[in-house]
Design an enzyme around this catalytic site. Structure first.
Site, PDB file in Angstrom:
ATOM      1  N   SER A 127       2.179 -28.923  56.669  1.00 26.18           N
ATOM      2  CA  SER A 127       1.234 -29.376  55.649  1.00 26.18           C
ATOM      3  C   SER A 127       0.919 -30.846  55.839  1.00 26.18           C
ATOM      4  O   SER A 127       1.717 -31.602  56.411  1.00 26.18           O
ATOM      5  CB  SER A 127       1.825 -29.185  54.250  1.00 26.18           C
ATOM      6  N   ASP A 128      -0.257 -31.259  55.377  1.00 26.90           N
ATOM      7  CA  ASP A 128      -0.479 -32.689  55.233  1.00 26.90           C
ATOM      8  C   ASP A 128       0.447 -33.167  54.121  1.00 26.90           C
ATOM      9  O   ASP A 128       0.931 -32.380  53.309  1.00 26.90           O
ATOM     10  CB  ASP A 128      -1.941 -32.987  54.899  1.00 26.90           C
ATOM     11  N   TRP A 129       0.722 -34.452  54.103  1.00 24.27           N
ATOM     12  CA  TRP A 129       1.742 -35.000  53.207  1.00 24.27           C
ATOM     13  C   TRP A 129       1.263 -34.922  51.752  1.00 24.27           C
ATOM     14  O   TRP A 129       0.490 -35.751  51.294  1.00 24.27           O
ATOM     15  CB  TRP A 129       2.053 -36.428  53.615  1.00 24.27           C
ATOM     16  N   GLY A 130       1.723 -33.900  51.059  1.00 27.60           N
ATOM     17  CA  GLY A 130       1.306 -33.674  49.677  1.00 27.60           C
ATOM     18  C   GLY A 130       0.226 -32.621  49.558  1.00 27.60           C
ATOM     19  O   GLY A 130      -0.404 -32.493  48.504  1.00 27.60           O
ATOM     20  N   GLY A 131       0.019 -31.821  50.599  1.00 22.24           N
ATOM     21  CA  GLY A 131      -1.049 -30.830  50.597  1.00 22.24           C
ATOM     22  C   GLY A 131      -0.672 -29.483  50.024  1.00 22.24           C
ATOM     23  O   GLY A 131      -1.504 -28.575  49.986  1.00 22.24           O
TER      24      GLY A 131
END
Length: 721
Positions: free
Chosen positions: A246-250
């Site tokens: 995931s993207d960071w916080g996605g």
């Protein structure tokens, strides 16, 4: 030979999967959960009792990011984490040189391994749908073919060092405004024609071991937990067996993430045990709401990744960083990335002999850019500014003076104690005037005098401009170096318009009045409007963020030590409204963006609409000239090639980029827009004066029944077959 190698690879892959499944079966629930989410900002948990190491990741596309504390967005302040600062991906794309793409990937992979990283979060391959996207400098092009042709060798170079590339951001992540939740709608033809092909080739041909999901939503689903993107397309249709990060916080939902094809959840917060795929997932499994088998598949893929990287068998390659070889590669890419946009009277290259005084004007002449841009920031071993490059080139026999001419408003930035990344999930975008994009950049000495008051800043800019214009007539050569910086080219925010910031248009206009021979150099990651002064400028050079040797490369081009060979990987519009996304008003909207322009992006839209760009896709001049002859189509097996004879008809050594565009055989007579041409092949050829070479350009797809246009840019067609 090839068949035997293929069979050996298949046997190895089968062995990896069997071993990974056995290991997964021996893990406890806690151990499995620990492997699929961040246990610190850039790494997961390992399983020490079984010899499974943590997976260590790092940004970014221009070099390995400095070390942060595991549980806070604070740099550790080490003396051993400076690295080779590479040119941005836009610069690499402007070289149109696949060999350099692989060499730059090799540098990134080797330095990642040298710094002890397992996954490098690069390259970014989202298309440049709008010139305003804040992360455009991290991306390659507006064109999917050019993007994939540069991204594939780049990835192969990275993974040559037992380091995984992580292609991002999957998919349709084309704006930073409200990037955390904006919902994209797009017709499937456009999705599959423009936005997915580069990802497909990066994963299937480039063999990227990992891929990163995007922040945004597509058709209502968050990309990092999308059944359509990750399940239907990635796993089923493309049969991709690599790791999805995931993207960071996605990630936004435990059940959706667990039941999706996402493998690892990362975020920017420090409550690692409370991530959606941490304790909440463990509890859901224990309560029977989610089957444990849902995460077995994720863990198995992670273990296979580790085996592919030789993380557990003792056969892993060792890397290195900050080597002389890496610095040479950075310089080579920077040299070939510079685009000569205009040289009307042949003023360039400038003479280095017989001159006594040179005046360099413009804040970008002395700025360094490595430590800005968001997660692309780099702690560079060094960075040569344009002013230093020019002084090095002229060798002390010429007096080189500098005047700022304009000043940015960096002194207005108040970063406080909170790192921009730590607060990045609180909002989808930031105000440029108070952006943390430029964190770590101290104001230049002359900026400090401006103060925080806007009226004081305006007066200061007037004063700096007047000083520069007044001094210009008294020098043998005047070079103004302006453009953008990482207040504008930056993760987390989009530009508001295409205009040059800090009243630079006024400066350039006034300089050209008193010194019509002023050489204009612009630096940035996206096009800017030039209408106020472009017709009065005889020479114009475009630079991207050129890495640690960017200033050296610029000076070499200006003074003729290097013949420019960069070509634009994107259209430079005259006005923002000439871009299709802005013509239909579908960019930087907060809730939903409808890509109603379909496949008409960049030069496709300009051609179909018969709009004249400021500088077209593929454009770039040289200090020499080239002729094209004897063009014909050749078929070898299932592949098609365009062959033509290229001759250097000028007086100096240079490189030409032969570009092949495919057009419909019969233009449509129906109303509305029609697709005029698409880039389907290119080759870069280096020739001495008078030298000729037969060039073979492999074409993407079958050109039968279509017209073939061959030329030096999308609008400089030399042959039509």
């Amino acid at each position: 030979m090839a068949s035997n190698q293929t069979k050996q690879m298949e046997r190895q892959a089968k062995q990896y999967w069997n071993q990974a499944r056995e290991l997964t079966a021996s893990l406890t629930l806690d151990e499995k959960v620990g492997m699929i989410h961040g246990a610190s900002l850039f790494q997961t948990k390992g399983v020490e009792r079984l010899g499974i190491p943590p997976l260590v990741m790092s940004d970014g596309p221009m070099g390995i990011r400095q070390e942060f504390y595991p549980d806070q967005w604070k740099a550790m302040g080490l003396t051993d984490d400076s690295v080779t600062y590479l040119p941005c991906n836009s610069a690499l794309a402007a070289t149109w040189n696949r060999r350099l793409a692989k060499e730059m990937g090799n540098v990134l992979g080797r330095e990642a391994r040298g710094r002890g990283k397992d996954v490098i979060l690069a390259p970014g391959i989202n298309l440049k749908r709008s010139p305003l996207c804040g992360r455009n400098f991290e991306y390659f092009s507006e064109d999917p073919y050019l993007t994939k042709e540069m991204a594939v060798p780049f990835i192969q170079g990275i993974q040559n060092w037992d380091v995984a590339a992580c292609v991002k951001h999957f998919a349709v992540n084309n704006q930073e405004t409200e990037r955390l939740w904006v919902d994209v709608t797009i017709d499937e033809e456009a999705l599959r024609t423009l936005y997915l092909p580069a990802f497909y080739d990066a994963l299937k041909k480039g063999g990227s071991y990992t891929v990163m999901g995007a922040y945004n939503r597509l058709y209502g689903e968050y990309c990092c937990q999308s059944q359509y993107l990750l399940g239907d397309i990635l796993r089923k249709e493309w049969e991709y067996d690599g790791v999805v990060i995931s993207d960071w916080g996605g990630v936004h939902d435990t059940e959706a993430a667990a039941n999706s094809q996402l493998d690892i959840e990362m975020s920017v917060t420090y409550d690692f045990d409370e991530y959606f795929m941490a304790n909440p997932l463990k509890q859901a499994i224990e309560e029977g709401r989610i089957p444990e088998t849902a995460i077995d598949e994720k863990v198995t893929r992670i273990l296979v990744l580790m085996m592919r990287l030789h993380m557990m068998d003792g056969k892993r390659k060792s890397g290195a960083y900050n080597t002389e070889e890496h610095r040479k590669t950075a310089l080579s890419v920077a040299r070939e990335s510079i685009v000569l946009l205009k040289n009307k009277k042949g003023q360039l290259p400038l003479p280095a002999k017989g001159i006594k005084r040179v005046l360099v004007i413009g804040e970008n002449g002395v700025c360094v850019h490595a430590n800005g841009g968001g997660s692309a920031e780099i702690k560079a071993l060094y960075e040569i500014s344009p002013l230093m490059g020019i002084k090095k080139c002229l060798g002390g026999n010429v007096k080189v003076d500098f005047l700022p001419g304009y000043c940015s408003n960096l002194e207005e930035t108040d970063n406080g104690e909170i790192n921009w990344q730590e607060a990045s999930l609180e909002s989808g975008h930031k105000d440029r005037e108070s952006s943390g994009c430029q964190e770590g950049n101290a104001p230049l000495p002359f900026e400090k005098k401006a103060g925080k008051n806007r009226e004081d800043l305006r007066k200061k800019r007037d004063q700096l401009r007047e000083e520069a214009v007044k001094a210009a007539p008294f020098y043998d050569q005047v070079i103004v170096i302006g453009g953008l910086n990482h207040q504008y080219d930056c993760e987390g925010a989009d530009r508001k318009d295409m205009k040059l910031p800090y009243e630079q248009d006024q400066l350039i206009c006034q300089l050209l009045k008193v010194r019509p021979d002023t050489v204009v150099v612009l630096l940035g990651g996206s096009p800017v409007e030039m209408g106020e002064w472009i017709h009065n400028a005889d020479s114009l050079v475009w630079c991207w963020y050129g890495g640690m040797e960017g200033g050296t490369a610029l000076a070499e081009v200006l003074y003729g030590l290097v013949n420019p060979s960069g070509r634009l990987p994107e259209s430079f519009y005259k006005r923002l409204e000439d871009c299709s996304a802005h013509a239909i008003g579908e960019f930087a909207k907060e809730d939903q963006v409808d890509y109603r322009e379909g496949i008409y992006v960049g030069y496709r839209y300009l051609d179909a609409s018969q709009i004249e760009p400021e500088f077209c896709f593929g454009h770039g001049l040289s200090y020499t000239t080239f002729s094209y002859h004897n063009g014909r189509l050749v078929k070898e097996g299932e592949d098609w090639y365009l062959s033509c004879l290229i001759t250097n008809t000028g007086n100096c050594h240079g490189s030409e980029v032969v570009q092949v565009y495919v057009r419909p055989s019969v233009p449509s007579k129906e109303g509305g827009m029609e697709l005029f041409q698409e880039l389907k092949g290119f080759e870069k050829v280096e020739l001495k004066p008078g030298e000729s070479q037969m060039v073979f350009v492999k074409l993407d797809g079958n050109p039968e029944g279509k017209r073939i246009a061959v030329g030096a840019s999308s609008r400089d067609i030399r042959m039509l077959l």
